[in-house]
Design a protein around this motif. Structure first.
Motif, short mmCIF file in Angstrom:
data_model
loop_
_atom_site.label_atom_id
_atom_site.label_comp_id
_atom_site.label_asym_id
_atom_site.label_seq_id
_atom_site.Cartn_x
_atom_site.Cartn_y
_atom_site.Cartn_z
N VAL A 85 -35.93 57.41 -42.43
CA VAL A 85 -37.01 56.45 -42.17
C VAL A 85 -36.54 55.42 -41.14
CG1 VAL A 85 -38.39 54.59 -43.17
CG2 VAL A 85 -38.17 56.78 -44.37
N ILE A 86 -35.32 54.92 -41.29
CA ILE A 86 -34.77 53.95 -40.35
C ILE A 86 -34.73 54.54 -38.94
CG2 ILE A 86 -32.66 52.71 -39.69
CD1 ILE A 86 -32.19 52.31 -42.76
N SER A 94 -36.55 56.96 -37.79
CA SER A 94 -37.93 57.13 -37.35
C SER A 94 -38.50 55.81 -36.83
CB SER A 94 -38.78 57.66 -38.49
OG SER A 94 -40.14 57.68 -38.16
N ARG A 95 -38.25 54.74 -37.57
CA ARG A 95 -38.73 53.42 -37.13
C ARG A 95 -38.08 53.01 -35.81
NH1 ARG A 95 -41.50 54.47 -41.08
NH2 ARG A 95 -42.13 53.03 -42.70
N LYS A 96 -36.82 53.33 -35.65
CA LYS A 96 -36.10 53.03 -34.41
C LYS A 96 -36.74 53.77 -33.23
CE LYS A 96 -31.61 54.24 -32.69
NZ LYS A 96 -30.22 54.53 -33.06
N ASP A 152 -39.95 55.14 -33.14
CA ASP A 152 -41.39 54.91 -32.97
C ASP A 152 -41.78 53.45 -32.86
OD1 ASP A 152 -41.62 57.66 -33.19
OD2 ASP A 152 -42.10 57.60 -35.33
N LEU A 153 -40.98 52.56 -33.42
CA LEU A 153 -41.22 51.11 -33.42
C LEU A 153 -42.64 50.72 -33.83
CD1 LEU A 153 -39.31 50.12 -30.15
CD2 LEU A 153 -38.49 49.93 -32.51
N PRO A 154 -43.08 51.16 -35.03
CA PRO A 154 -44.41 50.76 -35.49
C PRO A 154 -44.47 49.23 -35.67
CG PRO A 154 -43.21 51.84 -37.26
CD PRO A 154 -42.37 51.97 -36.03
N SER A 164 -43.75 47.20 -39.14
CA SER A 164 -42.54 47.58 -39.87
C SER A 164 -41.46 46.50 -39.79
CB SER A 164 -42.00 48.89 -39.27
OG SER A 164 -40.69 49.14 -39.70
N TYR A 165 -40.90 46.17 -40.95
CA TYR A 165 -39.77 45.24 -40.99
C TYR A 165 -38.58 45.83 -40.23
CZ TYR A 165 -35.84 42.54 -42.77
OH TYR A 165 -34.69 41.77 -42.86
N THR A 166 -38.38 47.11 -40.35
CA THR A 166 -37.27 47.77 -39.66
C THR A 166 -37.45 47.63 -38.15
OG1 THR A 166 -37.08 49.33 -41.49
CG2 THR A 166 -35.98 49.92 -39.44
N THR A 167 -38.66 47.77 -37.66
CA THR A 167 -38.93 47.56 -36.23
C THR A 167 -38.52 46.15 -35.82
OG1 THR A 167 -40.74 49.16 -36.16
CG2 THR A 167 -40.75 47.43 -34.48
#
Length: 93
Positions: free
Chosen positions: A10-11, A13-15, A17-19, A22-25
């Motif tokens: 998931v991390i 993927s967020r990196k 795609d940068l939704p 998202s907190y990860t984004t």
């Protein structure tokens, strides 16, 4: 696949795609860059220590999860993955 592998996927993927929601984004795109994640690691480490000191096992589990999450984000930022971590742990065994 275990929960750490799923979380790391998931991390990653967020990196990629940068939704926006998202907190990860936000961790990957923060104006402080890597320093922001390092600050979060320090903060979470302190919270783990305090929970352990207070013998609050529920809080210790929650804060430990936060710490591991932020560590995984840092590994991803550095181009590392769980296999790198596993290899180091195995080498120490």
């Amino acid at each position: 696949m275990d929960v750490l592998d799923e979380l790391f996927d998931v991390i990653e993927s967020r990196k990629a795609d940068l939704p926006e929601d998202s907190y990860t984004t936000r961790l990957f795109t923060h104006e402080k860059g890597e320093n922001y994640v390092l600050e979060k690691l320090g903060e979470e480490t302190t919270e783990v220590i305090l929970a352990a000191k207070d013998d609050d096992t529920e809080e210790l589990a929650a804060e430990s999860a936060d710490l591991v999450y932020h560590l995984l984000v840092l590994l991803s930022m550095k181009g590392m993955d769980l296999d790198d971590l596993r290899a180091e742990l195995e080498a120490r065994r």
